[in-house]
Motif scaffolding. Structure first.
Motif, PDB file in Angstrom:
ATOM      1  N   LYS A  85    -121.384 -21.393 -18.842  1.00  0.00           N
ATOM      2  CA  LYS A  85    -121.979 -22.212 -20.046  1.00  0.00           C
ATOM      3  C   LYS A  85    -122.568 -23.199 -19.743  1.00  0.00           C
ATOM      4  N   THR A  86    -121.917 -24.138 -18.942  1.00  0.00           N
ATOM      5  CA  THR A  86    -122.183 -25.458 -18.860  1.00  0.00           C
ATOM      6  C   THR A  86    -123.700 -25.104 -18.254  1.00  0.00           C
ATOM      7  N   GLU A  87    -123.624 -24.294 -16.786  1.00  0.00           N
ATOM      8  CA  GLU A  87    -124.779 -24.498 -15.887  1.00  0.00           C
ATOM      9  C   GLU A  87    -126.582 -23.375 -17.022  1.00  0.00           C
ATOM     10  N   ILE A  88    -125.362 -23.341 -18.267  1.00  0.00           N
ATOM     11  CA  ILE A  88    -126.754 -22.553 -18.724  1.00  0.00           C
ATOM     12  C   ILE A  88    -127.703 -23.847 -19.699  1.00  0.00           C
ATOM     13  N   VAL A  89    -127.022 -24.891 -20.286  1.00  0.00           N
ATOM     14  CA  VAL A  89    -126.805 -25.808 -20.248  1.00  0.00           C
ATOM     15  C   VAL A  89    -127.939 -27.324 -19.383  1.00  0.00           C
ATOM     16  N   SER A  90    -127.476 -26.517 -18.543  1.00  0.00           N
ATOM     17  CA  SER A  90    -127.944 -28.161 -18.050  1.00  0.00           C
ATOM     18  C   SER A  90    -128.920 -27.475 -16.500  1.00  0.00           C
ATOM     19  N   GLN A  91    -129.480 -25.988 -16.314  1.00  0.00           N
ATOM     20  CA  GLN A  91    -130.420 -25.450 -15.974  1.00  0.00           C
ATOM     21  C   GLN A  91    -131.955 -25.470 -17.058  1.00  0.00           C
ATOM     22  N   LEU A  92    -131.388 -25.712 -18.477  1.00  0.00           N
ATOM     23  CA  LEU A  92    -132.282 -25.805 -19.711  1.00  0.00           C
ATOM     24  C   LEU A  92    -132.789 -27.505 -18.826  1.00  0.00           C
ATOM     25  N   ALA A  93    -132.054 -28.198 -19.459  1.00  0.00           N
ATOM     26  CA  ALA A  93    -132.193 -29.713 -19.357  1.00  0.00           C
ATOM     27  C   ALA A  93    -133.158 -29.963 -17.679  1.00  0.00           C
ATOM     28  N   ALA A  94    -132.868 -29.058 -16.637  1.00  0.00           N
ATOM     29  CA  ALA A  94    -133.691 -29.466 -15.338  1.00  0.00           C
ATOM     30  C   ALA A  94    -135.420 -28.638 -15.541  1.00  0.00           C
ATOM     31  N   GLU A  95    -135.009 -27.739 -16.848  1.00  0.00           N
ATOM     32  CA  GLU A  95    -136.780 -27.237 -16.547  1.00  0.00           C
ATOM     33  C   GLU A  95    -137.551 -28.020 -17.310  1.00  0.00           C
ATOM     34  N   THR A  96    -136.942 -28.655 -18.191  1.00  0.00           N
ATOM     35  CA  THR A  96    -137.250 -29.419 -19.714  1.00  0.00           C
ATOM     36  C   THR A  96    -137.213 -30.737 -19.546  1.00  0.00           C
ATOM     37  N   GLY A  97    -137.150 -30.988 -18.271  1.00  0.00           N
ATOM     38  CA  GLY A  97    -137.039 -32.863 -17.829  1.00  0.00           C
ATOM     39  C   GLY A  97    -136.183 -33.499 -18.795  1.00  0.00           C
ATOM     40  N   SER A  98    -134.931 -32.457 -19.340  1.00  0.00           N
ATOM     41  CA  SER A  98    -134.728 -33.722 -20.828  1.00  0.00           C
ATOM     42  C   SER A  98    -133.517 -34.268 -19.771  1.00  0.00           C
ATOM     43  N   ARG A  99    -133.328 -35.413 -20.461  1.00  0.00           N
ATOM     44  CA  ARG A  99    -131.744 -35.965 -20.551  1.00  0.00           C
ATOM     45  C   ARG A  99    -130.660 -35.707 -20.489  1.00  0.00           C
ATOM     46  N   LEU A 100    -129.329 -35.290 -20.198  1.00  0.00           N
ATOM     47  CA  LEU A 100    -128.467 -34.601 -20.918  1.00  0.00           C
ATOM     48  C   LEU A 100    -127.247 -35.276 -20.352  1.00  0.00           C
ATOM     49  N   PHE A 101    -126.869 -35.375 -21.744  1.00  0.00           N
ATOM     50  CA  PHE A 101    -125.598 -36.271 -22.149  1.00  0.00           C
ATOM     51  C   PHE A 101    -124.529 -35.256 -22.700  1.00  0.00           C
ATOM     52  N   ASP A 102    -123.581 -35.083 -22.231  1.00  0.00           N
ATOM     53  CA  ASP A 102    -122.356 -34.341 -22.049  1.00  0.00           C
ATOM     54  C   ASP A 102    -121.405 -34.691 -22.096  1.00  0.00           C
ATOM     55  N   LEU A 103    -120.855 -33.906 -23.383  1.00  0.00           N
ATOM     56  CA  LEU A 103    -119.378 -34.705 -24.369  1.00  0.00           C
ATOM     57  C   LEU A 103    -118.809 -33.740 -24.496  1.00  0.00           C
ATOM     58  N   ARG A 104    -117.851 -34.333 -23.482  1.00  0.00           N
ATOM     59  CA  ARG A 104    -116.671 -32.900 -23.274  1.00  0.00           C
ATOM     60  C   ARG A 104    -115.625 -33.532 -24.552  1.00  0.00           C
ATOM     61  N   LEU A 105    -115.598 -32.622 -25.933  1.00  0.00           N
ATOM     62  CA  LEU A 105    -114.403 -33.089 -27.230  1.00  0.00           C
ATOM     63  C   LEU A 105    -113.623 -33.066 -27.097  1.00  0.00           C
ATOM     64  N   THR A 106    -112.718 -32.587 -26.004  1.00  0.00           N
ATOM     65  CA  THR A 106    -111.456 -32.750 -26.222  1.00  0.00           C
ATOM     66  C   THR A 106    -110.939 -34.226 -25.485  1.00  0.00           C
ATOM     67  N   THR A 107    -111.921 -34.949 -24.794  1.00  0.00           N
ATOM     68  CA  THR A 107    -111.701 -36.174 -24.551  1.00  0.00           C
ATOM     69  C   THR A 107    -111.934 -37.481 -25.158  1.00  0.00           C
ATOM     70  N   ILE A 108    -111.998 -37.267 -26.416  1.00  0.00           N
ATOM     71  CA  ILE A 108    -112.508 -38.492 -27.218  1.00  0.00           C
ATOM     72  C   ILE A 108    -112.672 -38.633 -28.303  1.00  0.00           C
ATOM     73  N   GLU A 109    -112.169 -39.660 -29.104  1.00  0.00           N
ATOM     74  CA  GLU A 109    -111.789 -39.512 -30.644  1.00  0.00           C
ATOM     75  C   GLU A 109    -113.275 -39.783 -32.002  1.00  0.00           C
ATOM     76  N   PRO A 110    -112.922 -39.668 -33.211  1.00  0.00           N
ATOM     77  CA  PRO A 110    -114.171 -39.441 -34.003  1.00  0.00           C
ATOM     78  C   PRO A 110    -114.939 -40.999 -33.405  1.00  0.00           C
TER      79      PRO A 110
END
Length: 368
Positions: A43-68
């Motif tokens: 799943k992560t590789e899919i999103v990373s590849q899409l970001a690379a193809e579209t020239g998008s900056r990837l903001f990767d938030l691991r929701l298990t490590t953050i608070e509201p």
């Protein structure tokens, strides 16, 4: 809760996200997406590849490590205005001039207290007063409670805010869209082509109460181990710790056989008349040879790679060995040619096929 949508391969999931991203850029569809799938499915590789193809900056938030409050930002008292204002976090896109992908990973494992904050991102595309730029594409991902991972059931209030994609491991798709383009070790690719059932053994491992399972991610790690660790004994220990003992034992036997019979560099360097004796005498070795040629092919060596693959179909005659008559040589030759053509087109090397006599002879044999 069952994910009642059509299961698709990682490659098809990437295709769907590509279409969704293009539609959002065109202003015809704005939606948030959810990738469901077992751990290690890609799943992560899919999103990373899409970001690379579209020239998008990837903001990767691991929701298990953050608070509201990590998403809401920090409050600050504005004495002049006599009110509290919020500083938004730097983990959220805020540049209207650069496309971004906001990846909310491990959504189903996030604490329930965090989910209301995520609702606003997925539906209204905002947290408090911070509005995401229009060029932000949102993708979430997570496992289910049936995958043996930490996960909470997704409530309807959250589910209704998403387009759901259920990603499953599919061997031919993984080989074509990931293993070959990424140049995974040919022994790994050849093994999965002959044992596609071992690409993902998570369900079986859970049923048997075993900790270690084969996944697309673990096979990529095995490829890295093969290239990084020269000591065979230590390498085999690492592979067993990655795949589990049963799958590792089967793979190690094949890898040793391939290592003893596949001589790619020698074949490319040899004169055409000397190559016949260097071909492996079994299907595993020939399959690994094809993947190795595709991985190692460069502009200068592509003509030799084409010639080597073209002669696979004639091995029954060239080697005068009845064992070759029982192998699907024509099918393997066609498959190898397709992979070489894809690589050549991607690199702009198609001239090598136009000027190749072995390729012309191969095409003439295929003519009705």
């Amino acid at each position: 809760m069952t994910i009642n949508t059509t299961p698709i391969s990682a490659g098809r999931a990437l295709d769907a996200l590509r279409a969704g991203h293009a539609a959002q850029r065109a202003g015809t569809l704005t939606a948030s997406w959810m990738l469901h799938g077992r751990p290690g499915i890609g799943k992560t590789e899919i999103v990373s590849q899409l970001a690379a193809e579209t020239g998008s900056r990837l903001f990767d938030l691991r929701l298990t490590t953050i608070e509201p409050q990590d998403l809401r930002g920090l409050p600050f008292y504005d004495h002049d205005a006599r009110r509290t204002v919020w500083y938004p976090p730097q983990d959220l896109p805020d540049d209207p001039d650069r496309p971004a992908i906001l990846f909310l990973d491990e959504l189903t494992a996030a604490a329930p207290a965090l989910q209301p904050t995520v609702y606003g991102l997925l539906q209204e595309r905002r947290v408090g007063l911070h509005v995401l730029p229009a060029n932000t594409f949102i993708v979430a991902a997570g496992n289910t409670v049936d995958d043996g991972a930490i996960a909470y059931e997704m409530g309807t209030a959250l589910s209704d805010r998403l387009i759901h994609l259920s990603v499953v491991a599919e061997a031919s798709d993984w080989i074509t869209r990931y293993a070959v383009p990424q140049g995974l070790h040919p022994a790994v690719t050849a093994f999965i082509r002959t044992r596609p059932d071992l690409l993902d053994t998570t369900a079986d491992a859970l049923q048997r109460g075993r900790m270690i399972a084969c996944t697309p991610r673990s096979w990529a790690r095995v490829s890295a181990i093969l290239r990084a660790v020269p000591d065979r004994t230590l390498r085999d220990i690492m592979i067993a710790g990655t795949l589990g003992d049963a799958a590792a034992a089967e793979f190690i036997l094949l890898e040793q056989e391939i290592a003893a019979t596949v001589q790619v560099s020698d074949m490319v360097a040899a004169r055409p008349s000397d190559r016949t004796a260097l071909y492996p005498a079994n299907l595993h070795g020939l399959t690994a040879l094809v993947y190795a040629l595709v991985t190692l092919a460069e502009r200068e060596t592509l003509p030799d790679c084409i010639a080597i693959v073209a002669d696979i179909r004639r091995l029954g005659t060239l080697r005068d060995d009845p064992a070759f008559a029982r192998l699907p040589l024509a099918e393997l030759t066609t498959y190898g040619m397709e992979l070489l053509i894809e690589r050549a087109l991607a690199q702009g090397w198609e001239e090598a096929f136009r000027t190749s006599q072995p390729y012309a002879a191969y095409m003439a044999d295929r003519a009705p």
